[in-house]
Scaffold this motif. Structure first.
Motif, PDB file in Angstrom:
ATOM      1  N   THR A 546       0.832  -1.198   0.000  1.00 38.16           N
ATOM      2  CA  THR A 546       0.000   0.000   0.000  1.00 38.16           C
ATOM      3  C   THR A 546       0.866   1.247   0.000  1.00 38.16           C
ATOM      4  O   THR A 546       2.067   1.206   0.270  1.00 38.16           O
ATOM      5  CB  THR A 546      -0.899   0.027   1.244  1.00 38.16           C
ATOM      6  OG1 THR A 546      -0.071   0.197   2.403  1.00 38.16           O
ATOM      7  CG2 THR A 546      -1.698  -1.258   1.368  1.00 38.16           C
ATOM      8  N   GLU A 664      -5.301   3.637  -5.366  1.00 39.20           N
ATOM      9  CA  GLU A 664      -4.913   2.242  -5.576  1.00 39.20           C
ATOM     10  C   GLU A 664      -6.134   1.325  -5.623  1.00 39.20           C
ATOM     11  O   GLU A 664      -6.211   0.396  -6.422  1.00 39.20           O
ATOM     12  CB  GLU A 664      -3.964   1.794  -4.468  1.00 39.20           C
ATOM     13  CG  GLU A 664      -2.587   2.421  -4.576  1.00 39.20           C
ATOM     14  CD  GLU A 664      -1.623   1.829  -3.559  1.00 39.20           C
ATOM     15  OE1 GLU A 664      -2.086   1.194  -2.612  1.00 39.20           O
ATOM     16  OE2 GLU A 664      -0.410   1.996  -3.738  1.00 39.20           O
ATOM     17  N   CYS A 665      -7.089   1.579  -4.745  1.00 36.13           N
ATOM     18  CA  CYS A 665      -8.307   0.774  -4.726  1.00 36.13           C
ATOM     19  C   CYS A 665      -9.078   0.948  -6.040  1.00 36.13           C
ATOM     20  O   CYS A 665      -9.569  -0.025  -6.629  1.00 36.13           O
ATOM     21  CB  CYS A 665      -9.162   1.184  -3.529  1.00 36.13           C
ATOM     22  SG  CYS A 665     -10.654   0.207  -3.315  1.00 36.13           S
ATOM     23  N   ALA A 668      -7.295  -0.882  -8.786  1.00 38.14           N
ATOM     24  CA  ALA A 668      -7.492  -2.337  -8.666  1.00 38.14           C
ATOM     25  C   ALA A 668      -8.829  -2.751  -9.269  1.00 38.14           C
ATOM     26  O   ALA A 668      -8.941  -3.815  -9.897  1.00 38.14           O
ATOM     27  CB  ALA A 668      -7.415  -2.749  -7.199  1.00 38.14           C
ATOM     28  N   PHE A 739     -11.423  -8.001  -5.247  1.00 32.24           N
ATOM     29  CA  PHE A 739     -10.411  -7.476  -4.322  1.00 32.24           C
ATOM     30  C   PHE A 739      -9.698  -8.571  -3.530  1.00 32.24           C
ATOM     31  O   PHE A 739      -8.945  -8.265  -2.604  1.00 32.24           O
ATOM     32  CB  PHE A 739     -11.063  -6.476  -3.351  1.00 32.24           C
ATOM     33  CG  PHE A 739     -11.468  -5.188  -3.998  1.00 32.24           C
ATOM     34  CD1 PHE A 739     -10.507  -4.314  -4.483  1.00 32.24           C
ATOM     35  CD2 PHE A 739     -12.807  -4.859  -4.152  1.00 32.24           C
ATOM     36  CE1 PHE A 739     -10.870  -3.124  -5.096  1.00 32.24           C
ATOM     37  CE2 PHE A 739     -13.189  -3.678  -4.759  1.00 32.24           C
ATOM     38  CZ  PHE A 739     -12.213  -2.803  -5.238  1.00 32.24           C
ATOM     39  N   THR A 742      -5.932  -8.479  -1.989  1.00 31.15           N
ATOM     40  CA  THR A 742      -5.510  -7.103  -1.750  1.00 31.15           C
ATOM     41  C   THR A 742      -5.836  -6.718  -0.318  1.00 31.15           C
ATOM     42  O   THR A 742      -6.456  -7.482   0.421  1.00 31.15           O
ATOM     43  CB  THR A 742      -6.231  -6.125  -2.706  1.00 31.15           C
ATOM     44  OG1 THR A 742      -7.613  -6.020  -2.304  1.00 31.15           O
ATOM     45  CG2 THR A 742      -6.160  -6.610  -4.139  1.00 31.15           C
ATOM     46  N   GLN A 743      -5.448  -5.496   0.069  1.00 32.02           N
ATOM     47  CA  GLN A 743      -5.740  -5.056   1.431  1.00 32.02           C
ATOM     48  C   GLN A 743      -7.216  -4.718   1.638  1.00 32.02           C
ATOM     49  O   GLN A 743      -7.636  -4.400   2.753  1.00 32.02           O
ATOM     50  CB  GLN A 743      -4.885  -3.846   1.817  1.00 32.02           C
ATOM     51  CG  GLN A 743      -5.132  -2.596   1.016  1.00 32.02           C
ATOM     52  CD  GLN A 743      -4.156  -2.493  -0.149  1.00 32.02           C
ATOM     53  OE1 GLN A 743      -3.797  -3.502  -0.752  1.00 32.02           O
ATOM     54  NE2 GLN A 743      -3.732  -1.286  -0.464  1.00 32.02           N
ATOM     55  N   GLU A 745      -9.657  -6.954   0.708  1.00 34.32           N
ATOM     56  CA  GLU A 745     -10.421  -8.193   0.607  1.00 34.32           C
ATOM     57  C   GLU A 745     -11.359  -8.395   1.799  1.00 34.32           C
ATOM     58  O   GLU A 745     -12.296  -9.189   1.735  1.00 34.32           O
ATOM     59  CB  GLU A 745      -9.478  -9.396   0.476  1.00 34.32           C
ATOM     60  CG  GLU A 745      -8.600  -9.651   1.679  1.00 34.32           C
ATOM     61  CD  GLU A 745      -7.660 -10.828   1.446  1.00 34.32           C
ATOM     62  OE1 GLU A 745      -7.852 -11.552   0.456  1.00 34.32           O
ATOM     63  OE2 GLU A 745      -6.754 -11.021   2.269  1.00 34.32           O
TER      64      GLU A 745
END
Length: 793
Positions: A546, A664-665, A668, A739, A742-743, A745
């Motif tokens: 991240t 970033e989210c 993604a 997701f 990923t952070q 999820e």
């Protein structure tokens, strides 16, 4: 006493007086004129300086003040040292205790020069809760400024008794173990302090009675001599009868066994062997520092009244000496006193435990690697297994280390300098307010393994080097409360993303070291240690992390070398110089701790505007590197030059700090590949097509794709088009799949997406699979234009 005057050209204090002390076998060091600060680092090594080295010091620092080092071995096998008393009310007591041949006086108090038995350790004696010690015994370490030097107040030090250079050190008074114990018990006793500070309402009789009943009468010392010493605590001009009664009080206390321990009703005194109470935990357990093994031990009240538990806290001789009865050792009485002493200390902050490492406390550098354990009112220092860092080992030139790093093909030439800075800052990571970590990446044939092995050799004395597959729990348990560098090579070797994320999370918490990390104990309870480690990771590819993690970890990429045989030979030759030179590298960094910290602050002041963490990362690595190389604190002019020299790479690294988790989210989601009939397309491509059709007021494209079919495609993913943008469900099975790994999820993508510009939360809506969920509206303006020059209408 005379005010300090500027030294005349002929007043070569250090040059003249160091010669005198060399003749009688004592070690000296040059001091800043009118101050107490040594002029050179590593001054504790001067005890072993050869005559030629001392002569060079005298020539270079001829006009400096002079300080004497404790710990010099005398010809009779004893050690030279001194008793330093800063409280003027205890001065007469110290003089009666030691009967000085030679001492020195500054602005207040007295320093008395003595002999000590070999193996005696330096110690500070304080009143409970006080920061300043009443007395300090300087034996295994320590330095004192001596006449004719000047005190920082402007007053010249003066001799008490004979000047030391006129005395045979072997004739100095001996301060043995029993007298040290007597001094310790008296100087830490509040009744003694009350007498020493006097006052118009002084109740000398009651105070002396309490002092003589505290256990000092049980020491194997002459009572008449002890009474003579204790009467030195009475203020000058005291006219009462207490001085005549002190001997009788001591005799009565010895006859009645007063103060021997809990059995006789006295207060708990740990001495040199007993457990030191640190306080209690919220669950009721008590915390102690075990002096012989240098451990923190936690025990329940039930276990503290058991002899076996007591023997885990101190040797049997301590309990036998203080808690013996006709029936043996009274574990109940000892346990009750331990609990009482623990309660008196109050609650214990588990995050205050400091293991092996370098720290800053009250503006002073504290080293905790073995030997004498630092004593502190604020922290509990422990060192169960000392780390031997021998100053007499193989030496290494920092310039050679930098040259070695620069031989590798980094993607940026500045990377070698930053890595050099990590090698220095990692040594003193416990003293840093912010710890910067590095991630070395490089494919095969980039020299990554050679580089990591050489760095390990330089940090070998203090590094925690672990396999790249180590878990977060394993690293945490290996570190404990220590503040040391950690190296993890082949970090991605098992491709276990879950494990790697947990390790990255640990690294993140270590950056500032403000949060305690829970660690399990055999009893199933938890002690908390604050992680203050500097990490180096090495892998073929950098793990996707991240933005928050990128702001703490600096990526340094290696590229393939060009098979230059001359360079390869040079790398091997230089790396061999690092074998056995770890102590030299680590001690240099430790000696420069204050200068490194000051350099970091200077670089922060002049750093160009950018993300604050990025500036802190770069200041830390650049400041440590420059100071390690030059041996001094950087000034603002050199700091600005240094930043400009490495600015291209600094700017390149800054790009990582310009992104946040929201972007970033969003990326993604946009970059997720679709399956089925649209396999090969990305979510972002479909959203782009919907946006363009909507903006063009068209329902169908020439290729047959309609607005309805496209919106239907994204609706099955938990995404709705509402004409102004898209609504993303905060909870949906398909989105959890998008997701996964990923952070986000765990379902927290909505929190991140709402931080996008113009994004807002929506009321509950119905999505595909009959899912009802709150949502996040993302404006159509944020949907990017994909690489399609025009729509096929």
């Amino acid at each position: 006493m005379s005010k300090i005057e500027p030294a005349a050209d002929s007043e070569n204090i250090f040059e003249h007086h160091d010669t005198l002390y060399e003749k009688i076998g004592l070690a000296a060091t040059p001091i800043v004129l009118g101050d107490k600060k040594p002029l050179i680092t590593g001054w504790t090594k001067h005890r072993a300086f050869a005559p030629t080295q001392r002569q060079k010091l005298r020539q270079k620092y001829s006009k400096a003040s002079i300080g004497l080092l404790a710990g010099t071995a005398l010809s009779n096998g004893n050690l030279f040292g001194f008793l330093d008393g800063d409280h003027p009310g205890f001065t007469e007591f110290f003089c009666r205790l030691v009967d000085p041949v030679s001492g020195k006086i500054g602005q207040k108090g007295i320093t008395i020069f003595c002999q000590f038995a070999g193996g005696t350790k330096s110690k500070k004696v304080r009143q409970k809760g006080a920061k300043a010690p009443v007395a300090e015994l300087m034996v295994s370490s320590g330095m004192t400024v001596i006449p004719p030097s000047a005190h920082p107040s402007g007053v010249r030090y003066r001799w008490h008794g004979k000047p030391l250079h006129e005395v045979d050190p072997c004739t100095l008074p001996m301060l043995d173990e029993l007298r040290i114990e007597f001094l310790t018990k008296v100087c830490s006793n509040p009744s003694a302090l009350a007498m020493a500070e006097g006052g118009p309402d002084l109740k000398a009789h009651d105070l002396m009675l309490a002092l003589t009943s505290s256990g000092i009468a049980m020491l194997d010392l002459d009572l008449g001599w002890m009474a003579h010493c204790l009467n030195g605590l009475l203020p000058p001009g005291y006219r009462g009868n207490t001085a005549d009664e002190t001997l009788g009080m001591l005799k009565s206390a010895r006859e009645k066994n007063l103060g021997k321990g809990a059995v006789s009703g006295g207060g708990y005194e740990p001495g040199e062997l007993g457990p030191i109470p640190l306080g209690y935990l919220p669950d009721g357990r008590f915390v102690f520092f075990e002096q012989t093994r240098h451990l923190i031990v936690v025990e329940t009240s039930t276990r503290l009244v058991v002899l076996g538990t007591l023997l885990n806290l101190a040797p049997i001789e301590f309990w036998a000496r203080n808690y013996s009865t006709d029936k043996g050792i009274s574990a109940t009485a000892a346990g009750i006193e331990l609990m009482s002493a623990g309660r008196a200390k109050g609650g214990f902050d588990e995050g205050s435990v400091r293991g092996r490492g370098v720290y800053i406390e009250n503006g002073q550098v504290v080293r905790n690697f073995g030997g004498e354990i630092p004593r502190s009112a604020s922290y509990a220092y422990i060192c169960p297994i000392p780390l031997k860092i021998d100053a007499n080992g193989k030496q290494v030139d920092p310039a050679v280390v930098l040259k070695f790093l620069q031989l590798f093909n980094f993607a940026s030439s500045s990377a070698a300098f930053l890595l050099f800075g990590w090698l220095a800052s990692a040594v003193i990571c416990g003293a840093l307010e912010w710890r910067t970590h590095v991630f070395i990446t490089g494919a095969k044939n980039t020299g990554k393994t050679t580089l990591v092995n050489a760095m390990h050799n330089l940090l070998e004395k203090i590094v925690v080097a672990l396999d790249g597959q180590s878990t977060e729990a394993g690293i945490r348990q290996k570190l404990g409360p220590d503040s040391r560098p950690v190296m993890l090579d082949e970090f991605e070797s098992d491709q276990n993303l879950g494990r790697m994320r947990q390790v990255i999370k640990l690294i993140r918490s270590s950056s500032s070291g403000n949060l305690a990390i829970a660690r399990g104990t055999p009893e199933g309870k938890a002690l908390e240690f604050t992680i203050r480690a500097s990490f180096l990771l090495a892998a073929i590819n950098a793990m996707a992390v991240t933005a928050a993690d990128r702001s703490r970890i600096v990526n340094l990429a290696l590229t393939k070398h060009d098979n230059d045989k001359a360079r390869a030979r040079q790398i091997v030759e230089l790396s061999q110089q690092f074998e056995g030179a770890s102590a030299s590298w680590c001690l240099r960094a430790m000696d420069l701790t204050a200068e490194i910290l000051a350099s970091i602050k200077t670089l922060q002041r002049v750093f160009p505007p950018c993300d604050s963490r990025h500036a802190l990362n770069m200041s830390t690595l650049l400041g440590a590197a420059w100071t390690m190389l030059n041996g001094r604190e950087i000034d603002e002019t050199n700091a600005e030059v240094l930043i400009q020299e490495h600015l291209p790479f600094i700017d390149e690294l800054a790009e990582a700090h310009d992104q946040d988790d929201a972007v970033e989210c969003w990326n993604a989601l946009l970059e997720y590949p679709l399956q089925g009939s649209r396999e090969g397309q990305l979510v972002g491509e479909v959203l782009g097509q919907i946006k363009r059709l909507s903006e063009a007021g068209r329902d169908v494209r020439r290729d047959g794709n309609s607005l309805k079919s496209l919106t239907t495609e994204i609706e099955r993913l938990g995404i709705k088009w509402d004409g102004k943008g898209i609504i993303v469900a905060n909870s949906h099975r398909a989105l959890r799949e998008i997701f996964r790994g990923t952070q986000w999820e765990a379902g927290n993508w909505g929190d991140s997406l709402r931080r996008l510009p113009g994004a807002t939360g929506t009321k509950q809506k119905r999505f595909s699979e009959d899912t009802r969920s709150l949502g996040t509206l993302i404006p159509a303006a944020l949907i990017p234009e994909w690489d399609q020059p025009e729509l096929p209408y």
